[in-house]
Write an enzyme that holds these catalytic residues in place. Structure first.
Site, PDB file in Angstrom:
ATOM      1  N   CYS A  58       0.834  -1.204   0.000  1.00  0.00           N
ATOM      2  CA  CYS A  58       0.000   0.000   0.000  1.00  0.00           C
ATOM      3  C   CYS A  58       0.870   1.255   0.000  1.00  0.00           C
ATOM      4  O   CYS A  58       1.819   1.359   0.771  1.00  0.00           O
ATOM      5  CB  CYS A  58      -0.910  -0.020   1.231  1.00  0.00           C
ATOM      6  SG  CYS A  58      -2.052   1.372   1.258  1.00  0.00           S
ATOM      7  N   CYS A  62       0.302   4.712   6.967  1.00  0.00           N
ATOM      8  CA  CYS A  62      -0.346   4.602   8.284  1.00  0.00           C
ATOM      9  C   CYS A  62       0.609   3.859   9.230  1.00  0.00           C
ATOM     10  O   CYS A  62       0.944   2.688   8.981  1.00  0.00           O
ATOM     11  CB  CYS A  62      -1.671   3.858   8.159  1.00  0.00           C
ATOM     12  SG  CYS A  62      -2.707   4.508   6.826  1.00  0.00           S
ATOM     13  N   CYS A  65       0.344   0.127  10.360  1.00  0.00           N
ATOM     14  CA  CYS A  65      -0.128  -0.889   9.408  1.00  0.00           C
ATOM     15  C   CYS A  65       0.987  -1.686   8.749  1.00  0.00           C
ATOM     16  O   CYS A  65       1.907  -1.129   8.133  1.00  0.00           O
ATOM     17  CB  CYS A  65      -0.993  -0.235   8.346  1.00  0.00           C
ATOM     18  SG  CYS A  65      -1.722  -1.454   7.221  1.00  0.00           S
ATOM     19  N   CYS A 102     -16.833  -8.564   5.140  1.00  0.00           N
ATOM     20  CA  CYS A 102     -16.117  -7.300   4.945  1.00  0.00           C
ATOM     21  C   CYS A 102     -14.871  -7.545   4.114  1.00  0.00           C
ATOM     22  O   CYS A 102     -13.991  -8.312   4.520  1.00  0.00           O
ATOM     23  CB  CYS A 102     -15.691  -6.710   6.283  1.00  0.00           C
ATOM     24  SG  CYS A 102     -17.047  -6.540   7.429  1.00  0.00           S
ATOM     25  N   CYS A 133     -19.706  -5.410   3.203  1.00  0.00           N
ATOM     26  CA  CYS A 133     -18.933  -4.240   3.631  1.00  0.00           C
ATOM     27  C   CYS A 133     -17.631  -4.231   2.835  1.00  0.00           C
ATOM     28  O   CYS A 133     -17.072  -5.295   2.561  1.00  0.00           O
ATOM     29  CB  CYS A 133     -18.641  -4.320   5.129  1.00  0.00           C
ATOM     30  SG  CYS A 133     -17.640  -2.952   5.730  1.00  0.00           S
ATOM     31  N   CYS A 193     -19.375   2.859   8.263  1.00  0.00           N
ATOM     32  CA  CYS A 193     -18.656   2.165   9.335  1.00  0.00           C
ATOM     33  C   CYS A 193     -17.388   2.979   9.562  1.00  0.00           C
ATOM     34  O   CYS A 193     -16.516   3.024   8.696  1.00  0.00           O
ATOM     35  CB  CYS A 193     -18.326   0.737   8.902  1.00  0.00           C
ATOM     36  SG  CYS A 193     -17.257  -0.128  10.080  1.00  0.00           S
ATOM     37  N   ARG A 265     -18.182  -1.619  17.597  1.00  0.00           N
ATOM     38  CA  ARG A 265     -17.569  -2.918  17.295  1.00  0.00           C
ATOM     39  C   ARG A 265     -16.275  -3.111  18.079  1.00  0.00           C
ATOM     40  O   ARG A 265     -15.360  -2.275  17.989  1.00  0.00           O
ATOM     41  CB  ARG A 265     -17.262  -3.002  15.803  1.00  0.00           C
ATOM     42  CG  ARG A 265     -16.634  -4.320  15.357  1.00  0.00           C
ATOM     43  CD  ARG A 265     -16.263  -4.258  13.888  1.00  0.00           C
ATOM     44  NE  ARG A 265     -17.422  -3.937  13.075  1.00  0.00           N
ATOM     45  CZ  ARG A 265     -18.270  -4.831  12.574  1.00  0.00           C
ATOM     46  NH1 ARG A 265     -18.065  -6.113  12.783  1.00  0.00           N
ATOM     47  NH2 ARG A 265     -19.309  -4.466  11.860  1.00  0.00           N
TER      48      ARG A 265
HETATM   49  N1  SAM Z   1      -6.748   0.311   3.400  1.00  0.00           N
HETATM   50  C1  SAM Z   1      -8.038   0.699   3.852  1.00  0.00           C
HETATM   51  C2  SAM Z   1      -8.034   1.979   4.626  1.00  0.00           C
HETATM   52  O1  SAM Z   1      -7.111   2.220   5.379  1.00  0.00           O
HETATM   53  O2  SAM Z   1      -9.009   2.732   4.488  1.00  0.00           O
HETATM   54  C3  SAM Z   1      -8.730  -0.362   4.639  1.00  0.00           C
HETATM   55  C4  SAM Z   1      -8.040  -1.293   5.572  1.00  0.00           C
HETATM   56  S1  SAM Z   1      -7.387  -0.647   7.064  1.00  0.00           S
HETATM   57  C5  SAM Z   1      -6.586  -2.089   7.546  1.00  0.00           C
HETATM   58  C6  SAM Z   1      -8.780  -0.383   8.121  1.00  0.00           C
HETATM   59  C7  SAM Z   1      -8.522   0.033   9.549  1.00  0.00           C
HETATM   60  O3  SAM Z   1      -8.012  -1.062  10.294  1.00  0.00           O
HETATM   61  C8  SAM Z   1      -7.523   1.153   9.803  1.00  0.00           C
HETATM   62  O4  SAM Z   1      -8.077   2.413   9.571  1.00  0.00           O
HETATM   63  C9  SAM Z   1      -7.209   0.944  11.278  1.00  0.00           C
HETATM   64  O5  SAM Z   1      -8.108   1.638  12.105  1.00  0.00           O
HETATM   65  C10 SAM Z   1      -7.374  -0.565  11.439  1.00  0.00           C
HETATM   66  N2  SAM Z   1      -6.062  -1.220  11.563  1.00  0.00           N
HETATM   67  C11 SAM Z   1      -5.144  -1.378  10.588  1.00  0.00           C
HETATM   68  N3  SAM Z   1      -4.043  -1.998  11.068  1.00  0.00           N
HETATM   69  C12 SAM Z   1      -4.260  -2.209  12.380  1.00  0.00           C
HETATM   70  C13 SAM Z   1      -3.482  -2.783  13.429  1.00  0.00           C
HETATM   71  N4  SAM Z   1      -2.267  -3.224  13.238  1.00  0.00           N
HETATM   72  N5  SAM Z   1      -4.036  -2.871  14.651  1.00  0.00           N
HETATM   73  C14 SAM Z   1      -5.297  -2.410  14.872  1.00  0.00           C
HETATM   74  N6  SAM Z   1      -6.059  -1.852  13.915  1.00  0.00           N
HETATM   75  C15 SAM Z   1      -5.561  -1.739  12.697  1.00  0.00           C
HETATM   76 FE1  SF4 Z   2      -2.846   1.194   3.416  1.00  0.00          FE
HETATM   77 FE2  SF4 Z   2      -2.781   0.026   5.795  1.00  0.00          FE
HETATM   78 FE3  SF4 Z   2      -3.200   2.639   5.636  1.00  0.00          FE
HETATM   79 FE4  SF4 Z   2      -5.126   0.923   4.814  1.00  0.00          FE
HETATM   80  S1  SF4 Z   2      -4.387   1.170   6.902  1.00  0.00           S
HETATM   81  S2  SF4 Z   2      -4.407   2.766   3.752  1.00  0.00           S
HETATM   82  S3  SF4 Z   2      -3.854  -0.735   3.999  1.00  0.00           S
HETATM   83  S4  SF4 Z   2      -1.325   1.567   5.004  1.00  0.00           S
END
Ligand code: SAM
Ligand code: SF4
Ligand code: DTB
Length: 332
Positions: A58, A62, A65, A102, A133, A193, A265
């Protein structure tokens, strides 16, 4: 304070929310559980299953992530799954008791060709009798309308944290970008959501700021995921002190009090939680979880452990026929 469904508020001050966090634990739990019962059956929990339809690589950064291409993590980039493979997984999840499927993709914003495939997945999952979702980053208004036409029930897009802390976690898209996507989803008529993630080293004031943003949206999100950080080696937040579990429970309870008609949730992090913490989250008003052994890339409790927990607590799965949040936004 909201006392009934006729009384959903959208004008929460940070001091109001801080006052809720500061309540003695028993008072906070009593308030949250009492409100939860006004809107939901307290012994029912909605169950969703996640699938990563496009993993890793990606372009976003973030900081929590494992799927970001900016960090060296154990997660490697994969191609998007085929529609057939996704539908086979969805059927398995339905047979294991999930009422919503989802589908998550590690995209910043998808190409139109990819969106076609996602729309086919949505149609196929809906035909299996499950709610759908999708979560796959930013959406334009046209893309949101297209997903709505394919029958999409929910779009997940989190604000993640407070506006002030956000910049220390993510630099590749702004808080406003996220609010814009949420507005497109809402305008297209898709259920929203939207929640966030805690345990990233933020202060309680950031958890308050996050809940204030959510509760003061023009319409409360129908679903509010509260994720406990799952730490993955290579991400910037790896090694940070774990958030106190009772502070996590408080966050769930305050989310319920400020958005009582929404389904809060208990999202990522259950694998690392004991049964007692999860039970307190349900008492605090959590009405939904992810089931199945995997979230997107990380572990979730095995079916046997969840079955044993639900039996100990007398918790039942919400039936699909009961899927619409009762009285949701009815008085807004
Ligand atoms: N890539 C898309 C986005 O960010 O919009 C969707 C997937 S992303 C994994 C969705 C959410 O999962 C993130 O906004 C975050 O709140 C949560 N998330 C991601 N990685 C995580 C982690 N390691 N621990 C807990 N929550 C996580
Ligand atoms: Fe990409 Fe992870 Fe951020 Fe979703 S949460 S936009 S998968 S870096
Ligand atoms: C949400 O708020 N939590 C889910 C879902 N929306 C997409 C994702 C949790 C991801 C946990 C880390 C992983 O498995 O990669």
């Amino acid at each position: 304070m909201p006392a009934s469904s006729t009384d959903l508020r959208h004008d929460w001050a940070r001091t109001d929310i801080a006052g809720l966090f500061d309540l003695p634990f028993n008072d906070l739990m009593f308030r949250a559980q009492s409100l939860h019962r006004e809107y939901f059956d307290p012994n029912e929990v909605q169950m969703s299953t996640l699938l990563s339809i496009k993993t890793g690589g990606c372009p976003e950064d973030c900081g929590y992530c494992a799927q970001s291409a900016k960090f060296e993590t154990p997660v490697k980039a994969e191609k998007m799954m085929s529609v057939e493979a996704v539908l086979a997984e969805a059927k398995r999840a339905r047979d294991a008791g999930a009422s919503r499927y989802c589908m998550g993709a590690a995209w910043r914003n998808p190409k139109d060709k990819d969106l076609d495939a996602v729309c086919q997945m949505v149609e196929g999952v809906a035909a299996l009798g499950m709610e759908t979702c999708v979560t796959r980053g930013m959406l334009t208004d046209a893309q949101a309308r297209r997903l709505k036409e394919s029958g999409l029930d929910y779009y997940n897009h989190n604000i993640d944290t407070s506006p002030e802390f956000y910049g220390s976690v993510i630099s590749t898209r702004t808080y406003q970008d996220r609010l814009d996507t949420l507005a497109h989803v809402r305008e297209a008529g898709i259920n929203v959501c939207c929640g966030g993630i805690v345990g990233m080293g933020e202060a309680r004031s950031d958890r308050i700021g996050m809940l204030q943003t959510l509760a003061n949206l023009p319409v409360h999100p129908e679903s509010v995921p509260i994720n406990m950080l799952i730490q993955t080696q290579g991400t910037p937040v790896y090694g940070i002190d774990r958030l106190d579990s009772l502070e996590f429970v408080r966050t769930v309870a305050v989310a319920k009090i400020v958005m009582p008609a929404s389904v809060v949730r208990l999202s990522a992090g259950r694998e690392q939680m004991n049964d007692e913490t999860q039970a307190l989250c349900f008492l605090a008003g959590a009405g939904s979880i992810f089931i199945g052994p995997k979230l997107l890339t990380t572990k979730n409790p095995a079916k046997e452990r969840d079955d044993a927990l639900f039996a100990r607590l007398g918790v039942r799965a919400t039936r699909v026929a009961d899927k619409t949040p009762r009285r949701h936004q009815a008085a807004e």
